[in-house]
Design a protein around this motif. Structure first.
Motif, mmCIF file in Angstrom:
data_model
loop_
_atom_site.group_PDB
_atom_site.id
_atom_site.type_symbol
_atom_site.label_atom_id
_atom_site.label_comp_id
_atom_site.label_asym_id
_atom_site.label_seq_id
_atom_site.Cartn_x
_atom_site.Cartn_y
_atom_site.Cartn_z
ATOM 1 N N VAL A 83 -8.096 6.597 -12.499
ATOM 2 C CA VAL A 83 -9.076 6.563 -11.408
ATOM 3 C C VAL A 83 -8.706 5.507 -10.380
ATOM 4 C CG1 VAL A 83 -10.913 7.359 -12.937
ATOM 5 C CG2 VAL A 83 -10.673 4.899 -12.470
ATOM 6 N N VAL A 84 -9.075 5.776 -9.147
ATOM 7 C CA VAL A 84 -8.941 4.827 -8.046
ATOM 8 C C VAL A 84 -10.338 4.569 -7.478
ATOM 9 C CG1 VAL A 84 -7.957 4.385 -5.768
ATOM 10 C CG2 VAL A 84 -6.639 5.672 -7.478
ATOM 11 N N PHE A 85 -10.742 3.312 -7.458
ATOM 12 C CA PHE A 85 -11.984 2.930 -6.795
ATOM 13 C C PHE A 85 -11.696 2.644 -5.326
ATOM 14 C CE2 PHE A 85 -13.738 2.155 -10.976
ATOM 15 C CZ PHE A 85 -15.116 2.269 -10.812
ATOM 16 N N THR A 86 -12.506 3.204 -4.449
ATOM 17 C CA THR A 86 -12.458 2.828 -3.039
ATOM 18 C C THR A 86 -13.769 2.128 -2.695
ATOM 19 O OG1 THR A 86 -13.416 4.905 -2.200
ATOM 20 C CG2 THR A 86 -11.024 4.824 -2.500
ATOM 21 N N ALA A 87 -13.693 1.234 -1.719
ATOM 22 C CA ALA A 87 -14.888 0.527 -1.253
ATOM 23 C C ALA A 87 -15.042 0.743 0.248
ATOM 24 C CB ALA A 87 -14.794 -0.960 -1.575
ATOM 25 N N LYS A 88 -16.268 0.746 0.690
ATOM 26 C CA LYS A 88 -16.540 0.943 2.104
ATOM 27 C C LYS A 88 -15.933 -0.186 2.939
ATOM 28 C CE LYS A 88 -18.881 4.725 1.777
ATOM 29 N NZ LYS A 88 -18.307 5.973 2.329
ATOM 30 N N THR A 89 -15.446 0.155 4.104
ATOM 31 C CA THR A 89 -14.968 -0.861 5.032
ATOM 32 C C THR A 89 -16.163 -1.594 5.634
ATOM 33 O OG1 THR A 89 -14.935 0.738 6.845
ATOM 34 C CG2 THR A 89 -12.892 0.440 5.593
ATOM 35 N N GLY A 90 -15.901 -2.789 6.137
ATOM 36 C CA GLY A 90 -16.986 -3.599 6.663
ATOM 37 C C GLY A 90 -17.725 -2.969 7.826
ATOM 38 N N GLU A 91 -17.011 -2.176 8.622
ATOM 39 C CA GLU A 91 -17.654 -1.510 9.758
ATOM 40 C C GLU A 91 -18.715 -0.531 9.304
ATOM 41 O OE1 GLU A 91 -13.581 -2.844 10.977
ATOM 42 O OE2 GLU A 91 -14.433 -1.786 9.262
ATOM 43 N N ASN A 92 -18.638 -0.108 8.045
ATOM 44 C CA ASN A 92 -19.586 0.875 7.520
ATOM 45 C C ASN A 92 -20.641 0.249 6.625
ATOM 46 O OD1 ASN A 92 -18.623 3.889 8.096
ATOM 47 N ND2 ASN A 92 -16.830 2.580 7.942
ATOM 48 N N LEU A 93 -20.804 -1.075 6.745
ATOM 49 C CA LEU A 93 -21.774 -1.754 5.893
ATOM 50 C C LEU A 93 -22.734 -2.629 6.691
ATOM 51 C CD1 LEU A 93 -19.436 -2.717 2.933
ATOM 52 C CD2 LEU A 93 -21.291 -1.031 2.888
ATOM 53 N N ARG A 174 0.224 1.016 1.252
ATOM 54 C CA ARG A 174 0.976 2.244 0.950
ATOM 55 C C ARG A 174 0.148 3.223 0.123
ATOM 56 N NH1 ARG A 174 5.502 -1.457 0.709
ATOM 57 N NH2 ARG A 174 5.460 -1.556 -1.565
ATOM 58 N N VAL A 175 -0.681 2.720 -0.792
ATOM 59 C CA VAL A 175 -1.575 3.615 -1.530
ATOM 60 C C VAL A 175 -2.583 4.252 -0.570
ATOM 61 C CG1 VAL A 175 -3.456 3.675 -3.215
ATOM 62 C CG2 VAL A 175 -1.305 2.526 -3.784
ATOM 63 N N THR A 176 -3.070 3.474 0.364
ATOM 64 C CA THR A 176 -3.977 4.026 1.378
ATOM 65 C C THR A 176 -3.308 5.163 2.131
ATOM 66 O OG1 THR A 176 -5.149 1.924 1.668
ATOM 67 C CG2 THR A 176 -5.283 3.512 3.473
ATOM 68 N N GLU A 177 -2.057 4.943 2.533
ATOM 69 C CA GLU A 177 -1.316 5.971 3.273
ATOM 70 C C GLU A 177 -1.191 7.255 2.463
ATOM 71 O OE1 GLU A 177 3.088 6.576 5.393
ATOM 72 O OE2 GLU A 177 2.503 4.632 4.552
ATOM 73 N N THR A 178 -0.904 7.128 1.171
ATOM 74 C CA THR A 178 -0.776 8.312 0.322
ATOM 75 C C THR A 178 -2.105 9.050 0.198
ATOM 76 O OG1 THR A 178 1.027 7.317 -0.953
ATOM 77 C CG2 THR A 178 -0.184 9.110 -2.004
ATOM 78 N N LEU A 179 -3.182 8.319 -0.005
ATOM 79 C CA LEU A 179 -4.489 8.950 -0.153
ATOM 80 C C LEU A 179 -4.943 9.609 1.147
ATOM 81 C CD1 LEU A 179 -6.326 6.248 -2.309
ATOM 82 C CD2 LEU A 179 -5.272 8.378 -3.094
ATOM 83 N N VAL A 180 -4.583 9.006 2.271
ATOM 84 C CA VAL A 180 -4.919 9.603 3.565
ATOM 85 C C VAL A 180 -4.156 10.906 3.755
ATOM 86 C CG1 VAL A 180 -4.704 9.324 6.072
ATOM 87 C CG2 VAL A 180 -5.578 7.431 4.673
ATOM 88 N N LYS A 181 -2.863 10.903 3.400
ATOM 89 C CA LYS A 181 -2.058 12.119 3.533
ATOM 90 C C LYS A 181 -2.625 13.259 2.698
ATOM 91 C CE LYS A 181 2.425 10.025 4.650
ATOM 92 N NZ LYS A 181 3.818 9.775 4.171
ATOM 93 N N GLN A 182 -3.229 12.929 1.565
ATOM 94 C CA GLN A 182 -3.824 13.944 0.690
ATOM 95 C C GLN A 182 -5.229 14.339 1.143
ATOM 96 O OE1 GLN A 182 -2.340 15.479 -2.016
ATOM 97 N NE2 GLN A 182 -0.461 14.441 -1.382
ATOM 98 N N ASP A 190 -13.179 4.035 4.074
ATOM 99 C CA ASP A 190 -12.970 3.650 2.677
ATOM 100 C C ASP A 190 -11.533 3.196 2.468
ATOM 101 O OD1 ASP A 190 -15.550 4.821 1.159
ATOM 102 O OD2 ASP A 190 -14.908 6.247 2.679
ATOM 103 N N LEU A 191 -11.371 2.181 1.585
ATOM 104 C CA LEU A 191 -10.047 1.693 1.237
ATOM 105 C C LEU A 191 -9.972 1.470 -0.270
ATOM 106 C CD1 LEU A 191 -9.498 -0.968 4.040
ATOM 107 C CD2 LEU A 191 -8.364 1.257 3.861
ATOM 108 N N PRO A 192 -8.795 1.696 -0.882
ATOM 109 C CA PRO A 192 -8.658 1.462 -2.330
ATOM 110 C C PRO A 192 -8.748 -0.026 -2.643
ATOM 111 C CG PRO A 192 -6.526 1.951 -1.352
ATOM 112 C CD PRO A 192 -7.540 2.175 -0.275
ATOM 113 N N VAL A 193 -9.449 -0.348 -3.747
ATOM 114 C CA VAL A 193 -9.618 -1.759 -4.113
ATOM 115 C C VAL A 193 -9.218 -2.073 -5.543
ATOM 116 C CG1 VAL A 193 -11.388 -2.254 -2.385
ATOM 117 C CG2 VAL A 193 -12.084 -1.360 -4.621
ATOM 118 N N VAL A 194 -9.297 -1.115 -6.452
ATOM 119 C CA VAL A 194 -8.910 -1.336 -7.842
ATOM 120 C C VAL A 194 -8.730 0.024 -8.500
ATOM 121 C CG1 VAL A 194 -11.254 -1.425 -8.826
ATOM 122 C CG2 VAL A 194 -9.402 -2.757 -9.904
ATOM 123 N N MET A 195 -7.954 0.049 -9.585
ATOM 124 C CA MET A 195 -7.683 1.288 -10.309
ATOM 125 C C MET A 195 -7.922 1.059 -11.791
ATOM 126 S SD MET A 195 -4.021 2.255 -8.561
ATOM 127 C CE MET A 195 -3.871 2.592 -6.817
#
Length: 220
Positions: A83-93, A174-182, A190-195
């Motif tokens: 699993v990959v946890f993503t967290a909201k970016t600050g602009e969305n909080l 780089r993980v963000t880039e991969t998840l965005v491509k998918q 959202d950005l990945p923060v822990v797995m």
């Protein structure tokens, strides 16, 4: 509802940060659903749930992630579930952001007239209590909420006799880039923060080491 105290301690003592799993052993759907429910039902500050979970079961996606997840080289390919946890970016909080409004309106079903008090308190909390003045600080706050849910997943897995591994060893960009491509995340939201990986260990277990309780805990 009761759980035997010895069963809890036994589970914590047996829990081990697994570096390699038996790829032939899979967690049942029922058990992994329970692990996910432990995350979903976890507490978060103000109840705002500023995180999401991506369950990575697609082999091609795991292979795409592997070069940039150095902390899971032995587990990303062999884990039953990853699993990959993503967290909201600050602009969305912010107090009047889309995510916060969604939680208040569609999750908590709070009437509009009651939302203003909650939003005012949340604004005071951000500005005066926790000094969440920047998008970066608000994102880090969201990541800390994700860790609460992650901890509960690890605990429930241990109680079920399932092994696990929390993972911070990865390149966020780089993980963000991969998840965005998918098409799995929108980086402005959202950005990945822990797995974490889950499965059944295929390795020798070393004795658990922890500081003694009198060193780790202070009563005041």
């Amino acid at each position: 509802m009761s759980v035997a105290k010895n069963d809890i301690l036994d589970a914590f003592n047996a829990r081990f940060t697994t570096k390699k799993y038996d790829p032939q052993r899979k967690i049942s759907t029922q058990d992994f659903t329970l692990i996910l429910e432990a995350a979903r039902l976890s507490p978060s500050s103000f109840g705002f749930e500023p995180w999401n979970i991506i369950v990575v079961q697609n082999e091609a996606l795991r292979k795409a992630l592997l070069p940039d997840v150095w902390g899971a080289q032995g587990t990303l390919p062999t884990a039953s579930h990853f699993v990959v946890f993503t967290a909201k970016t600050g602009e969305n909080l912010g107090p009047d952001s889309k995510h916060i409004r969604h939680i208040l309106t569609h999750v908590k079903h709070m009437p509009e007239e009651n939302q203003q008090g909650m939003l005012s308190k949340f604004s005071d909390f951000q500005q005066h209590d926790f000094n969440l003045h920047t998008p970066e600080s608000r994102h880090h706050w969201a990541a800390r909420q994700a860790y609460i849910a992650l901890g509960n997943m690890l605990t429930v897995a241990a109680l079920l006799g399932i092994d696990s591994q929390p993972v911070e060893g990865f390149n966020i960009a780089r993980v963000t880039e991969t998840l965005v491509k998918q098409g799995l995340i929108e980086p402005k939201s959202d950005l990945p923060v822990v797995m974490a990986s889950f499965g059944y260990r295929d390795m020798e277990v070393t004795p658990k080491t922890r500081r003694p309780i009198l060193e780790a805990i202070t009563w005041a």
